[in-house]
Design an enzyme around this catalytic site. Structure first.
Site, PDB file in Angstrom:
ATOM      1  N   ASP A 190      26.961  30.002  28.844  1.00 24.81           N
ATOM      2  CA  ASP A 190      26.026  29.601  27.784  1.00 24.81           C
ATOM      3  C   ASP A 190      25.418  28.232  28.108  1.00 24.81           C
ATOM      4  OD1 ASP A 190      28.615  28.461  27.271  1.00 24.81           O
ATOM      5  OD2 ASP A 190      27.930  27.872  25.287  1.00 24.81           O
ATOM      6  N   HIS A 516      28.722  36.770  33.754  1.00 19.92           N
ATOM      7  CA  HIS A 516      28.141  36.422  32.452  1.00 19.92           C
ATOM      8  C   HIS A 516      27.695  34.962  32.562  1.00 19.92           C
ATOM      9  CE1 HIS A 516      27.778  36.660  28.008  1.00 19.92           C
ATOM     10  NE2 HIS A 516      28.099  35.379  28.057  1.00 19.92           N
ATOM     11  N   ASP A 558      32.813  43.708  36.448  1.00 17.53           N
ATOM     12  CA  ASP A 558      31.711  42.877  36.949  1.00 17.53           C
ATOM     13  C   ASP A 558      30.430  43.268  36.216  1.00 17.53           C
ATOM     14  OD1 ASP A 558      30.049  41.233  38.359  1.00 17.53           O
ATOM     15  OD2 ASP A 558      29.946  42.533  40.132  1.00 17.53           O
ATOM     16  N   GLU A 567      32.873  35.716  32.786  1.00 18.00           N
ATOM     17  CA  GLU A 567      32.053  34.516  32.568  1.00 18.00           C
ATOM     18  C   GLU A 567      32.447  33.447  33.588  1.00 18.00           C
ATOM     19  OE1 GLU A 567      31.700  33.178  28.490  1.00 18.00           O
ATOM     20  OE2 GLU A 567      30.325  31.568  29.063  1.00 18.00           O
TER      21      GLU A 567
HETATM   22  O1  9MR Z   1      37.777  28.949  27.886  1.00 12.96           O
HETATM   23  C1  9MR Z   1      37.830  29.367  26.520  1.00 12.96           C
HETATM   24  C2  9MR Z   1      39.009  30.290  26.343  1.00 12.96           C
HETATM   25  O2  9MR Z   1      40.219  29.585  26.594  1.00 12.96           O
HETATM   26  C3  9MR Z   1      39.004  30.866  24.951  1.00 12.96           C
HETATM   27  O3  9MR Z   1      40.018  31.850  24.843  1.00 12.96           O
HETATM   28  C4  9MR Z   1      37.638  31.481  24.632  1.00 12.96           C
HETATM   29  C5  9MR Z   1      37.549  32.033  23.216  1.00 12.96           C
HETATM   30  O4  9MR Z   1      37.615  31.016  22.286  1.00 12.96           O
HETATM   31  O5  9MR Z   1      36.613  30.517  24.814  1.00 12.96           O
HETATM   32  C6  9MR Z   1      36.520  30.014  26.117  1.00 12.96           C
HETATM   33  O6  9MR Z   1      35.515  29.055  26.174  1.00 12.96           O
HETATM   34  C7  9MR Z   1      34.178  29.485  26.036  1.00 12.96           C
HETATM   35  C8  9MR Z   1      33.509  28.500  25.080  1.00 12.96           C
HETATM   36  O7  9MR Z   1      34.057  28.654  23.789  1.00 12.96           O
HETATM   37  C9  9MR Z   1      32.003  28.636  25.041  1.00 12.96           C
HETATM   38  N1  9MR Z   1      31.433  28.597  26.366  1.00 12.96           N
HETATM   39  C10 9MR Z   1      31.992  29.606  27.247  1.00 12.96           C
HETATM   40  C11 9MR Z   1      33.482  29.394  27.404  1.00 12.96           C
HETATM   41  C12 9MR Z   1      34.065  30.353  28.439  1.00 12.96           C
HETATM   42  O8  9MR Z   1      34.115  31.674  27.984  1.00 12.96           O
END
Ligand code: 9MR
Length: 589
Positions: A190, A516, A558, A567
């Protein structure tokens, strides 16, 4: 059954003939033969795994691709399995092959592997690619062709007109006030910027600089600042630190939790993103991660004063102020749902929430103590010291403080030395437990033996960071077993695993093509930006994608839509970059 190994030199002439000219060359490539797709260091362990019940006890050979000679012959292990997978594996070992070159594994009736190399500095390129990703993630500047090749793009997200969200007001900054908060890296797939994750990532990258300075200094990533006298690693980190400083409210030292659009952007180019961005609620975890990473950076940036005059002093001051805010406001945890009940617009982007700030207090107090030598910070660090070692992740940063204390242990006062000693014992206990009998597991690695090893971001938050900890254990004891276990985790990430993926884009023969990642998805270029580590197998499947399997270590797809397994993120990237660079340094110095 113990594998039997023969050196080609000792083979009878007819056997030599048999294995050089008579082995059918048309053996098909079989993707059930899993190995580090980058290859191996000449003097280190070399292991591959075959995911096939039939492979156990079979003979295998290693053939040199250039000479066509078989250089080694051995026998596969007995079958291995884990409690959570129906798959059976067998392990083959050929560490005796030490001559640099290009080889394949051949197993009659099963097939051959893709070619792989044996060479020095094996991980150098991937470590540099890992670091280069941070340049691609930069906001607010054009990513130019001379540095980025075909992945060049115009600047996006200038963040020079960011709005104070109603959750973030203070006397001088009522809701709707416009502030400028440019620079920094996009967090992940994001386009938002989050202080908790930024502080953690900066801390990880700075630790690479502190632990392996000679290696870090020679890392050249070809970025706009490469011509200055500062190492590229520190220039890259500076880009994010400069943004982080703007996230502190000058009135009270508190730090906004994140800079974000209310909801996630679509999969569009940065330059096309026009939605209003906000800074949202100050939080105790953001303020402490800010304080910790700023204090750490402050002691390091004194060496690059020529390029960044006054920056170090500025960061130390900012760190102290953020820490004081946290001491005054220890309960200000970030709670997005509660916030959304009170304020508009509702914010639905990443939370980086937490139930406790104890580990953040420990990390921040530790960094401030090591940088300033002030006893007050040590007393607070002692108060929040962890009872046991846990791997460094954004949501638990106590080991960041632990590793800093160990790093500087010898230079600290008596009380500091004592705390550092305790932390060392905790880290060694962890490393001993985690490495026990690793070579006997289905993929012959410490990581990946337990179903708990598979979750959102596990390629980094369990495999890479555990590798980093093994490297600490090796530095502390000089015991080779820890170094070898670090290599095993790297082998896992780069291909010796249940999916057969090398989880780094652009590397290996089977790597993610559809991460992602909005930058890669919107750039009209087929290949994703290279050097990205994807999250990894995650049986949580929170994205609802159609995964190919329910087996924990195979829950990976993937697919661009799979934010729960595919991601990328700066914290994961930071840990992998640190791991690959530290491992290359350890195996090179
Ligand atoms: O890295 C984060 C992971 O530990 C959590 O389980 C997840 C759900 O809350 O979120 C991950 O972080 C995301 C962040 O909230 C927004 N940007 C993308 C991050 C990677 O997925």
């Amino acid at each position: 059954m113990k594998a039997m190994h023969f050196h080609c030199l000792s083979l009878l002439p007819f056997l030599f003939c048999f294995y050089t000219s008579c082995t059918p060359k048309e053996l098909p490539v079989n993707d059930s033969i899993r190995l580090n797709q980058l290859g191996f260091y000449p003097s280190e362990e070399k292991i591959a795994v075959v995911v096939d019940e039939e492979a156990a006890y079979k003979k295998f050979s290693i053939r040199n691709e250039e000479t066509n000679n078989v250089v080694f012959q051995g026998v596969l292990s007995s079958p291995r399995s884990s409690s959570f997978s129906p798959e059976k594996t067998a392990v083959l070992s050929f560490s005796e092959v030490k001559t640099p070159g290009r080889y394949r594994i051949e197993i009659p009736s099963i097939g051959k592997s893709e070619p792989f190399v044996v060479k020095e500095r094996l991980l150098q390129d991937i470590a540099l690619a890992g670091l280069k990703v941070f340049y691609y993630q930069r906001t607010a500047m054009p990513i130019e062709e001379q540095y980025a090749g075909k992945w060049n793009r115009p600047a996006g997200h200038p963040d020079d007109r960011v709005m104070i969200h109603p959750s973030a007001v203070s006397p001088g900054r009522p809701a709707g006030t416009i502030i400028s908060s440019p620079k920094g890296w996009y967090d992940a797939g994001d386009y938002n910027k989050y202080i908790v994750n930024s502080g953690f990532t900066v801390g990880v990258l700075l630790s690479l600089f502190e632990d392996y300075p000679d290696y870090a200094i020679q890392m050249n990533t070809n970025i706009p600042e490469s011509a200055n006298s500062t190492p590229d690693l520190l220039d890259e980190i500076h880009w994010n630190l400069a943004w982080m400083l703007t996230m502190q409210d000058p009135a009270d030292g508190g730090v906004y939790h994140k800079l974000t659009t209310p909801g996630f952007e679509g999969f569009i180019k940065p330059v096309d993103c026009k939605k209003q961005r906000y800074v949202v609620a100050k939080s105790v975890t953001a303020s402490l991660d800010f304080a910790a990473s700023m204090a750490q950076a402050a002691r390091i940036f004194t060496v690059v004063e020529a390029d960044y005059p006054g920056f170090s002093d500025k960061m130390l001051k900012a760190s102290r102020n953020a820490f004081e805010w946290a001491m005054r406001t220890p309960d200000a945890l970030y709670k997005q749902n509660e916030m959304n009940e009170r304020f508009e617009p509702a914010v639905t982007t990443g939370t980086y929430g937490d139930r406790s700030a104890d580990d953040e207090f420990f990390w921040a107090a530790t960094e401030l103590y090591v940088t300033t030598g002030e006893e007050r910070y040590l007393a607070i660090a002692e108060q929040y010291a962890p009872a046991q070692f846990t791997l460094p992740v954004w949501s638990n940063v106590s080991s960041m403080g632990c590793m800093t204390l160990i790093r500087y242990g010898k230079t600290l006062d008596e009380k500091g030395k004592m705390l550092a000693g305790k932390m060392k014992t905790q880290l060694m206990d962890y490393a001993d437990n985690a490495s026990r009998n690793a070579e006997l597991s289905p993929y012959a690695a410490p990581y990946g033996r337990d179903t708990k090893d598979f979750f959102w971001g596990c390629n980094s938050d369990a495999a890479s960071n555990q590798g980093i900890v093994f490297l600490y254990a090796w530095l502390l004891t000089n015991d080779k077993k820890y170094l070898t276990n670090a290599i095993r985790n790297m082998d896992y990430i780069l291909g010796r695993n249940a999916t057969g993926y090398c989880y780094i884009t652009g590397y290996g023969y089977k790597s993610p093509m559809h991460p992602h990642h909005r930058l890669s998805a919107s750039d009209d270029i087929e290949e994703p930006i290279p050097g990205l580590l994807t999250g990894g197998p995650n049986p949580g499947k929170q994205d609802g994608c159609n995964y190919p399997s329910d087996v924990p270590d195979e829950c990976y797809i993937d697919d661009e839509a799979s934010y729960a397994s595919n991601e990328i993120a700066i914290n994961w990237q930071g840990l992998f970059t640190c791991f690959s660079a530290a491992l290359d340094a350890a195996l090179t110095e």
